[in-house]
Design a protein around this motif. Structure first.
Motif, mmCIF file in Angstrom:
data_model
loop_
_atom_site.group_PDB
_atom_site.id
_atom_site.type_symbol
_atom_site.label_atom_id
_atom_site.label_comp_id
_atom_site.label_asym_id
_atom_site.label_seq_id
_atom_site.Cartn_x
_atom_site.Cartn_y
_atom_site.Cartn_z
ATOM 1 N N ILE A 5 0.964 -1.252 -0.134
ATOM 2 C CA ILE A 5 -0.144 0.047 -0.043
ATOM 3 C C ILE A 5 0.964 1.261 0.053
ATOM 4 N N ALA A 6 0.432 2.407 -0.697
ATOM 5 C CA ALA A 6 1.219 3.389 -0.755
ATOM 6 C C ALA A 6 0.208 4.837 -1.211
ATOM 7 N N SER A 7 0.848 5.841 -0.814
ATOM 8 C CA SER A 7 -0.135 7.059 -1.070
ATOM 9 C C SER A 7 0.613 8.485 -1.370
ATOM 10 N N ASP A 41 5.254 13.616 -3.859
ATOM 11 C CA ASP A 41 5.023 13.630 -5.255
ATOM 12 C C ASP A 41 4.547 12.062 -5.463
ATOM 13 N N TYR A 42 2.937 12.052 -5.902
ATOM 14 C CA TYR A 42 2.450 10.905 -6.066
ATOM 15 C C TYR A 42 3.188 9.953 -6.995
ATOM 16 N N PRO A 43 3.999 10.290 -8.054
ATOM 17 C CA PRO A 43 4.468 9.538 -8.961
ATOM 18 C C PRO A 43 5.643 8.469 -8.423
ATOM 19 N N ASP A 44 6.300 9.168 -7.577
ATOM 20 C CA ASP A 44 7.269 8.591 -6.581
ATOM 21 C C ASP A 44 6.834 7.261 -6.153
ATOM 22 N N TYR A 45 5.405 7.258 -5.416
ATOM 23 C CA TYR A 45 5.195 6.382 -4.430
ATOM 24 C C TYR A 45 4.421 5.408 -5.561
ATOM 25 N N ARG A 60 -0.798 -8.275 -4.601
ATOM 26 C CA ARG A 60 -1.659 -7.016 -4.775
ATOM 27 C C ARG A 60 -1.097 -5.691 -4.316
ATOM 28 N N GLY A 61 -1.768 -4.554 -4.827
ATOM 29 C CA GLY A 61 -1.334 -3.302 -4.337
ATOM 30 C C GLY A 61 -2.568 -2.315 -4.149
ATOM 31 N N VAL A 62 -2.423 -1.460 -3.441
ATOM 32 C CA VAL A 62 -3.464 -0.285 -2.992
ATOM 33 C C VAL A 62 -2.711 0.684 -3.291
ATOM 34 N N ALA A 63 -3.180 1.860 -4.291
ATOM 35 C CA ALA A 63 -2.500 3.012 -4.615
ATOM 36 C C ALA A 63 -3.598 4.035 -4.087
ATOM 37 N N LEU A 64 -3.076 5.343 -3.477
ATOM 38 C CA LEU A 64 -4.066 6.095 -3.102
ATOM 39 C C LEU A 64 -3.440 7.572 -3.087
ATOM 40 N N CYS A 65 -4.241 8.395 -3.636
ATOM 41 C CA CYS A 65 -3.847 9.995 -3.880
ATOM 42 C C CYS A 65 -5.150 10.634 -3.568
ATOM 43 N N ILE A 69 -6.251 9.558 -9.274
ATOM 44 C CA ILE A 69 -5.989 9.458 -10.721
ATOM 45 C C ILE A 69 -4.577 9.554 -11.264
ATOM 46 N N GLY A 70 -3.805 10.452 -10.498
ATOM 47 C CA GLY A 70 -2.562 10.511 -10.664
ATOM 48 C C GLY A 70 -1.597 9.330 -10.146
ATOM 49 N N ILE A 71 -1.876 8.831 -9.071
ATOM 50 C CA ILE A 71 -1.186 7.810 -8.716
ATOM 51 C C ILE A 71 -1.604 6.496 -9.693
ATOM 52 N N SER A 72 -2.815 6.186 -10.094
ATOM 53 C CA SER A 72 -3.140 5.142 -10.846
ATOM 54 C C SER A 72 -2.376 5.391 -12.253
ATOM 55 N N ILE A 73 -2.051 6.579 -12.713
ATOM 56 C CA ILE A 73 -1.563 6.611 -13.977
ATOM 57 C C ILE A 73 0.071 6.285 -13.793
ATOM 58 N N ALA A 74 0.665 6.794 -12.525
ATOM 59 C CA ALA A 74 1.982 6.356 -12.326
ATOM 60 C C ALA A 74 2.375 4.764 -12.448
ATOM 61 N N VAL A 75 1.327 4.156 -11.539
ATOM 62 C CA VAL A 75 1.435 2.547 -11.332
ATOM 63 C C VAL A 75 1.224 2.010 -12.800
ATOM 64 N N ASN A 76 0.361 2.376 -13.675
ATOM 65 C CA ASN A 76 0.161 1.869 -14.823
ATOM 66 C C ASN A 76 1.366 2.318 -15.901
#
Length: 145
Positions: A5-7, A41-45, A60-65, A69-76
């Motif tokens: 999990i990260a945020s 900065d959300y991209p780093d996480y 599995r992962g849990v991404a939060l910001c 939106i921003g963190i999902s783009i980074a993960v993808n």
């Protein structure tokens, strides 16, 4: 299940709530940060979370910001990750069943604690449906431009 999990700073409180919720359900949780609400900065996480999932350290992962939106783009950005931004349980379940999502993203400014927990329950409790979805999911990690 091993879950990372990260945020960003906007979601650090929701991250703490969800981390404890997941531990209470019996999952092994790796909190990748941040520890405080100081601006980050959300991209780093997002990149850090994606690497842990892609390497198989977490299943599995849990991404939060703030918005998710921003963190999902980074993960993808990582081709081994399929991160779905959700705000209710049906989308979370369909992300697993149809898209074999291995990361869920949510926005702390848009999703309350109870709804976030319901989304996690649906995400973690749904299996990939396979079948006709399998070839489509393969294309997500191997784009043909």
């Amino acid at each position: 299940m091993r879950i990372a999990i990260a945020s960003d700073h906007a979601a650090v409180e929701l991250k703490a709530v969800l981390r404890e919720y997941l531990i209470g359900l019996g999952h092994e949780v790796a909190d990748l940060g941040p520890e405080t609400a100081d601006r980050v900065d959300y991209p780093d996480y997002g990149y850090k979370l994606a690497a842990v999932v892609a390497e198989g350290v977490a299943e599995r992962g849990v991404a939060l910001c703030g918005s998710g939106i921003g963190i999902s783009i980074a993960v993808n950005r990582n081709p081994a990750c399929r991160c779905a931004l959700v705000g209710e349980p049906l989308s979370a379940a369909l992300a697993r069943e149809h898209n074999d999502a291995n990361v869920i993203a949510m926005g702390a400014r848009l999703t309350g604690e109870d709804m976030a927990k319901a989304c996690l329950d649906a995400f973690l409790g749904t299996d990939f449906g396979g079948g006709r979805h399998g070839p489509r999911v393969s294309k997500l990690s191997n784009p043909q431009f």
